[in-house]
Design a protein around this motif. Structure first.
Motif, mmCIF file in Angstrom:
data_model
loop_
_atom_site.group_PDB
_atom_site.id
_atom_site.type_symbol
_atom_site.label_atom_id
_atom_site.label_comp_id
_atom_site.label_asym_id
_atom_site.label_seq_id
_atom_site.Cartn_x
_atom_site.Cartn_y
_atom_site.Cartn_z
ATOM 1 N N VAL A 81 6.764 -10.096 10.906
ATOM 2 C CA VAL A 81 7.260 -9.788 9.481
ATOM 3 C C VAL A 81 6.204 -10.556 8.665
ATOM 4 C CG1 VAL A 81 9.080 -10.844 7.862
ATOM 5 C CG2 VAL A 81 9.777 -9.806 10.223
ATOM 6 N N ALA A 82 5.860 -10.067 7.645
ATOM 7 C CA ALA A 82 4.977 -10.672 6.691
ATOM 8 C C ALA A 82 5.911 -10.991 5.472
ATOM 9 C CB ALA A 82 3.952 -9.480 6.323
ATOM 10 N N LEU A 83 5.515 -12.044 4.836
ATOM 11 C CA LEU A 83 6.128 -12.748 3.676
ATOM 12 C C LEU A 83 5.133 -13.096 2.707
ATOM 13 C CD1 LEU A 83 8.370 -15.454 5.664
ATOM 14 C CD2 LEU A 83 8.970 -13.044 5.058
ATOM 15 N N LEU A 142 -0.324 -7.416 0.456
ATOM 16 C CA LEU A 142 0.423 -6.492 0.342
ATOM 17 C C LEU A 142 -0.071 -4.966 0.978
ATOM 18 C CD1 LEU A 142 2.181 -8.095 -1.347
ATOM 19 C CD2 LEU A 142 2.933 -6.249 -2.692
ATOM 20 N N SER A 143 -1.363 -4.770 0.678
ATOM 21 C CA SER A 143 -1.953 -3.575 1.058
ATOM 22 C C SER A 143 -2.110 -3.853 2.584
ATOM 23 C CB SER A 143 -3.267 -3.214 0.386
ATOM 24 O OG SER A 143 -3.677 -2.093 0.986
ATOM 25 N N TYR A 144 -2.695 -4.834 2.874
ATOM 26 C CA TYR A 144 -3.120 -5.321 4.464
ATOM 27 C C TYR A 144 -1.903 -5.121 5.177
ATOM 28 C CZ TYR A 144 -4.034 -8.435 8.216
ATOM 29 O OH TYR A 144 -4.101 -8.938 9.518
ATOM 30 N N ALA A 145 -0.720 -5.842 4.732
ATOM 31 C CA ALA A 145 0.484 -5.921 5.504
ATOM 32 C C ALA A 145 0.897 -4.594 5.706
ATOM 33 C CB ALA A 145 1.463 -6.970 4.743
ATOM 34 N N MET A 146 0.927 -3.812 4.767
ATOM 35 C CA MET A 146 1.753 -2.508 5.011
ATOM 36 C C MET A 146 0.879 -1.413 5.853
ATOM 37 S SD MET A 146 3.594 -1.785 1.480
ATOM 38 C CE MET A 146 4.773 -0.579 1.997
ATOM 39 N N HIS A 147 -0.520 -1.742 6.022
ATOM 40 C CA HIS A 147 -1.390 -1.036 6.831
ATOM 41 C C HIS A 147 -1.408 -1.231 8.089
ATOM 42 C CE1 HIS A 147 -2.975 0.982 2.874
ATOM 43 N NE2 HIS A 147 -2.836 1.961 3.452
ATOM 44 N N GLN A 148 -0.832 -2.430 8.585
ATOM 45 C CA GLN A 148 -1.014 -2.947 9.846
ATOM 46 C C GLN A 148 -0.195 -2.470 10.949
ATOM 47 O OE1 GLN A 148 -3.886 -5.018 10.945
ATOM 48 N NE2 GLN A 148 -4.485 -4.237 9.041
ATOM 49 N N PRO A 149 -0.446 -1.737 11.784
ATOM 50 C CA PRO A 149 0.561 -1.016 12.545
ATOM 51 C C PRO A 149 1.342 -2.288 13.287
ATOM 52 C CG PRO A 149 -1.606 0.044 12.984
ATOM 53 C CD PRO A 149 -1.701 -1.382 12.213
ATOM 54 N N GLU A 150 1.064 -3.263 13.560
ATOM 55 C CA GLU A 150 1.950 -4.340 14.264
ATOM 56 C C GLU A 150 2.773 -5.081 13.352
ATOM 57 O OE1 GLU A 150 -2.056 -6.770 13.175
ATOM 58 O OE2 GLU A 150 -1.349 -4.523 13.650
ATOM 59 N N ILE A 151 2.714 -5.115 11.935
ATOM 60 C CA ILE A 151 3.395 -5.612 11.009
ATOM 61 C C ILE A 151 4.585 -4.620 10.583
ATOM 62 C CG2 ILE A 151 3.802 -6.571 8.691
ATOM 63 C CD1 ILE A 151 1.161 -7.694 8.917
ATOM 64 N N ASP A 152 5.881 -4.956 11.124
ATOM 65 C CA ASP A 152 6.944 -4.103 10.925
ATOM 66 C C ASP A 152 7.802 -4.166 9.820
ATOM 67 O OD1 ASP A 152 7.315 -3.111 13.903
ATOM 68 O OD2 ASP A 152 6.973 -5.184 13.839
ATOM 69 N N ALA A 153 7.670 -5.242 9.035
ATOM 70 C CA ALA A 153 8.390 -5.545 7.570
ATOM 71 C C ALA A 153 7.591 -6.471 6.789
ATOM 72 C CB ALA A 153 9.734 -6.186 7.957
ATOM 73 N N THR A 173 3.427 4.662 5.788
ATOM 74 C CA THR A 173 3.213 3.746 6.875
ATOM 75 C C THR A 173 4.210 3.239 7.784
ATOM 76 O OG1 THR A 173 3.559 1.635 5.774
ATOM 77 C CG2 THR A 173 1.381 2.603 5.401
ATOM 78 N N GLY A 174 5.568 3.503 7.216
ATOM 79 C CA GLY A 174 6.717 3.145 8.003
ATOM 80 C C GLY A 174 7.046 1.786 8.003
ATOM 81 N N THR A 175 6.496 1.136 7.011
ATOM 82 C CA THR A 175 6.759 -0.501 6.859
ATOM 83 C C THR A 175 8.038 -0.748 5.948
ATOM 84 O OG1 THR A 175 4.179 -0.756 6.892
ATOM 85 C CG2 THR A 175 5.956 -2.602 6.374
ATOM 86 N N LYS A 176 8.833 -1.562 6.829
ATOM 87 C CA LYS A 176 10.144 -2.064 6.126
ATOM 88 C C LYS A 176 9.623 -2.831 4.740
ATOM 89 C CE LYS A 176 14.820 -3.780 6.561
ATOM 90 N NZ LYS A 176 15.410 -4.538 7.586
#
Length: 416
Positions: A81-83, A142-153, A173-176
């Motif tokens: 999870v990225a905050l 935000l762009s980095y977090a949403m493009h990283q496959p290992e970050i789910d939300a 990307t499928g990021t929540k």
């Protein structure tokens, strides 16, 4: 459809062990409270009274995590999870959000605004390896977090104007994406017998931390029979508040960012030009607080406000109490609903159907209490608004879902 969330997560300690870690952080808060308070005063532009109250809330929130363990039965972590936390956060918001992610078994990546770099180091020291802090600009993170496959939300706080633009990226990307946005919260005074109680609550909730809280009430609708007394009582109470240097232990209202002070000035000019009466309780004054340029804006009461004025329609985020007279309870409800934002709503007067109706347009409804009193009683109460005040975007069962309303982070950061 994107298939994020199917990442294999390394084995994690069980929930009891993770709760022990949160309890350790809580004990560290208690043991180091005086030093943390001083550090916050030295690093942040908020008054000591506000910092002390937030530290106490942080403790109560961490202590409350033990009570949610039963609700996690059968749930699994998302993975990572990225905050993206807000600049007005002190301790309670970051620690409770990180703790919710950790308790549900996630790995957590945290970013605070760069102007809070020194404070991020303090928070990092508090939580240890429970979370990884990253120094990154906001849009880039935000762009980095949403493009990283290992970050789910990704959970982000900020302005709905830019957040709305991330929907396409969330779909692709499928990021929540969990977004917590601004508010323009209404406060309804429906019963003349409650004027004194309502006025005290209005001033406390509307000026806490100089109004720099998303859930601060910003527009006040008062029935005619209570209007004159309410305006008089609020004005008297506002005059008693101490506005000044946040390092002064007696200060209750600290300075604002220049962009916020300018917005307030423009809203006041607009209100006066359209017939409102504006009471300024002191002079604006530029200040430098811990290296940040700020502007002290003493509390303001706006009487005779109406929806022609920007102060009743657009977020203020400052110590301004704008009051409109209404002829009836239905009129008050219609005006309360007349906003693109729906974070929370407050009503003084237990009138049948009021709470139920406001719940349709606002995330939380407080009846004869405020967001401040509610969080003291329920430190882990659900949070989140409707409309443009916040939302969740995610893929569920091959469909892209958009939803809003109150939610719990420990549920959003896990799956059944």
């Amino acid at each position: 459809m994107p298939r994020k969330g199917v990442v294999v997560v390394s084995p994690t300690p069980d929930t009891a062990s993770r709760l022990d870690v949160i309890s350790t952080i809580c004990q560290r808060l208690l043991d180091e409270a005086a030093g943390l308070e001083d550090a916050a005063v030295d690093l942040l532009p908020f008054p000591r009274q506000v910092i002390r109250a937030d530290l106490a809330l942080a403790v109560s929130r961490l202590e409350a995590f033990a009570g949610i363990i039963p609700r996690l039965a059968g749930r699994r972590p998302l993975g990572r999870v990225a905050l993206a936390l807000p600049g007005n956060a002190i301790l309670s918001n970051p620690l409770a959000t990180i703790a919710a992610s950790h308790l549900t078994g996630n790995k957590t990546l945290v970013r605070l605004p760069r102007r809070r770099r020194a404070w991020a180091e303090v928070l990092s020291g508090l939580v240890g390896d429970v979370a990884e802090f990253i120094d990154h600009d906001g849009a880039g993170f935000l762009s980095y977090a949403m493009h990283q496959p290992e970050i789910d939300a990704l959970m982000a706080f900020g302005d709905d104007a830019w957040a709305a633009g991330y929907e396409t990226l969330a779909r692709v990307t499928g990021t929540k994406l969990i977004f917590e946005g601004p508010g323009k919260d209404p406060f309804l005074v429906l019963c003349p017998a409650l004027v004194d109680e309502a006025a005290r609550a209005a001033v406390e909730a509307g000026t806490f931390n100089a109004g720099q809280a998303c859930t601060s009430p910003e527009r006040f609708y008062v029935v005619s029979a209570a209007y004159d007394d309410f305006v008089e009582r609020v004005t008297d109470l506002v005059r008693e508040l101490n506005a000044g240097d946040p390092k002064d232990a007696e200060t209750q209202i600290g300075p604002l960012a220049p962009v916020v002070a300018q917005r307030i000035e423009e809203q006041m000019q607009d209100a006066v030009g359209k017939g409102a009466v504006v009471l300024n309780t002191g002079l604006r004054k530029p200040m430098n607080v811990n290296g940040e340029e700020r502007v002290l804006v003493p509390p303001i009461v706006v009487a005779g406000a109406d929806h022609r004025m920007t102060v009743m329609r657009e977020e203020t985020f400052g110590p301004v109490i704008a009051i409109q007279r209404v002829g009836s309870i239905p009129e008050a409800l219609e005006l309360a609903e007349s906003s693109p934002y729906g974070l929370s709503a407050t009503a003084f007067g237990r009138v049948a159907g009021v709470a139920e109706r406001l719940e349709r347009s606002h995330g939380q409804v407080f009846i004869e209490e405020t967001w401040l009193s509610r969080r003291r009683k329920r430190p882990l109460a659900p949070y989140g608004g409707r409309r443009r005040s916040g939302w969740v975007w995610e893929w569920q069962d091959e469909q892209f879902v958009r939803r809003d309303g109150p939610r719990h982070n420990f549920l959003e950061f896990s799956r059944s």
